[in-house]
Design an enzyme around this catalytic site. Structure first.
Site, short mmCIF file in Angstrom:
data_model
loop_
_atom_site.label_atom_id
_atom_site.label_comp_id
_atom_site.label_asym_id
_atom_site.label_seq_id
_atom_site.Cartn_x
_atom_site.Cartn_y
_atom_site.Cartn_z
N LEU A 1 29.98 -101.85 15.13
CA LEU A 1 30.91 -101.31 15.93
C LEU A 1 30.66 -99.30 15.64
O LEU A 1 30.04 -99.00 14.46
CB LEU A 1 32.03 -101.64 15.50
CG LEU A 1 32.33 -102.98 15.94
CD1 LEU A 1 33.93 -103.51 15.33
CD2 LEU A 1 32.72 -102.96 17.19
N ASP A 2 31.01 -98.70 16.78
CA ASP A 2 31.45 -96.69 16.60
C ASP A 2 32.31 -97.09 15.14
O ASP A 2 33.01 -97.99 14.99
CB ASP A 2 31.48 -96.49 17.79
CG ASP A 2 30.69 -96.34 18.61
OD1 ASP A 2 29.54 -97.07 18.51
OD2 ASP A 2 31.25 -96.47 20.22
N LYS A 3 31.96 -95.96 14.55
CA LYS A 3 32.94 -95.37 14.21
C LYS A 3 35.04 -95.76 13.89
O LYS A 3 35.40 -96.41 13.48
CB LYS A 3 32.66 -93.78 13.56
CG LYS A 3 33.52 -93.55 11.79
CD LYS A 3 33.57 -92.76 11.37
CE LYS A 3 34.07 -92.46 10.79
NZ LYS A 3 34.05 -90.04 10.36
#
Length: 302
Positions: free
Chosen positions: A136-138
């Site tokens: 997942l993105d940050k």
């Protein structure tokens, strides 16, 4: 703590099958088999070491011990907390808060999910590196799936390629979508001159997302939609780029046209993960609790 070796056992239901062929039926690649033979693993039949040419009979129990894995260079094991949604000898499924990176970068080598999982595996005594299956993105919250060993990672990667791992997200986006259900099928590639930003481009990789409107509402005169999204592919920033491409960027996603007025990160949450467990054939259906910051936006409308 004593190191734990990763093992896999299965009982034969057929007779006159060569051990090598039986092993391949369980998804062990030629590369993995070579590693088992020459890097410290072993293959036992009814407790005795056998060559891969051994002929198996009904009731024979095959036990494969995988060699110790080399730790990822530069990945520092750290102690950190993360909610565990599912765990067994092969998989670790957890929930990530927004604001935490999945893997380290040159600028931020510490404080990531990978650092914390490395610390957790070390405490557990498992001789394995960290195998991220779903990243997942940050600033995206929700479910992350991690394989506890190389073979599990291989099987889950093959499942991703065959699209038998199902991921559902929920997002809050700008505007009211005209259709209740739609499919976005548009290739995604890197934007020239940027190492981060992605765009829709004919030269990009195939990307497909289905969108379902859960609810349309307004806050202070601005139209907003709560949507459910299903990924059929796993391209970087796929949901964010696809929603921008149809004129409905995610609330808070300033990289792709969203506003920070209601939330300071993209309003995107990995809500559900589903697949057939590659070792037990169990149906795995996991959900992650909806995050507070996104709930606060939805509650403003009541």
């Amino acid at each position: 703590m004593k190191n734990k070796r990763v093992t896999l056992s299965f009982e034969m239901k057929e007779h006159n099958i060569v051990l090598r062929d039986a092993i391949r039926k369980y998804g062990i690649s030629k590369k993995a088999l070579t590693s088992i033979k020459f890097e410290g693993g072993n293959i036992l039949v009814n407790g005795e070491e056998k060559t891969v040419r051994h002929m198996l009979e009904i009731g024979d129990v095959v036990t494969i011990t995988f060699p110790n894995e080399k730790k990822s260079e530069g990945l520092v094991a750290e102690k950190g907390e993360f909610p565990i949604l599912f765990e067994d000898d092969h998989l670790l499924i957890l929930s990530k808060k927004a604001g935490i990176s999945t893997i380290p970068s040159r600028e931020h080598p510490n404080g990531t999910i990978a650092n914390y999982v490395a610390g957790y595996l070390k405490e557990s005594g498992l001789t394995s590196t960290v195998h991220i299956v779903t990243r997942l993105d940050k600033d995206t919250s929700g479910i992350i799936c991690i394989a506890k060993h190389r073979h599990a990672h291989h099987l889950l990667s093959e499942m991703q390629k065959s699209r038998t791992i199902f991921r559902t997200y929920e997002a809050i986006v700008h505007g009211h979508l005209e259709e209740d259900d739609l499919t976005i099928d548009a290739p995604i590639g890197r934007k020239d001159g940027s190492i981060i930003e992605r765009i829709i481009t004919p030269d990009g990789k195939n990307a497909k997302t289905t969108v379902q409107v859960i609810r349309r509402f307004s806050i202070q005169g601005e139209n907003i939609s709560h949507v459910r999204l299903k990924l059929h592919t796993g391209r970087t920033h796929q949901i964010r780029v696809h929603m921008m491409s149809i004129g409905h960027p995610l609330i808070g996603d300033d990289l792709y046209g969203g506003s920070h007025l209601l939330i300071k990160r993209q309003a995107l949450h990995a809500k559900e993960l589903g697949f057939i467990h590659p070792f037990t054939n169990e149906v795995i259906q996991i959900q992650a609790v909806f995050p507070q910051d996104m709930n606060e936006i939805l509650n403003k409308t009541y």
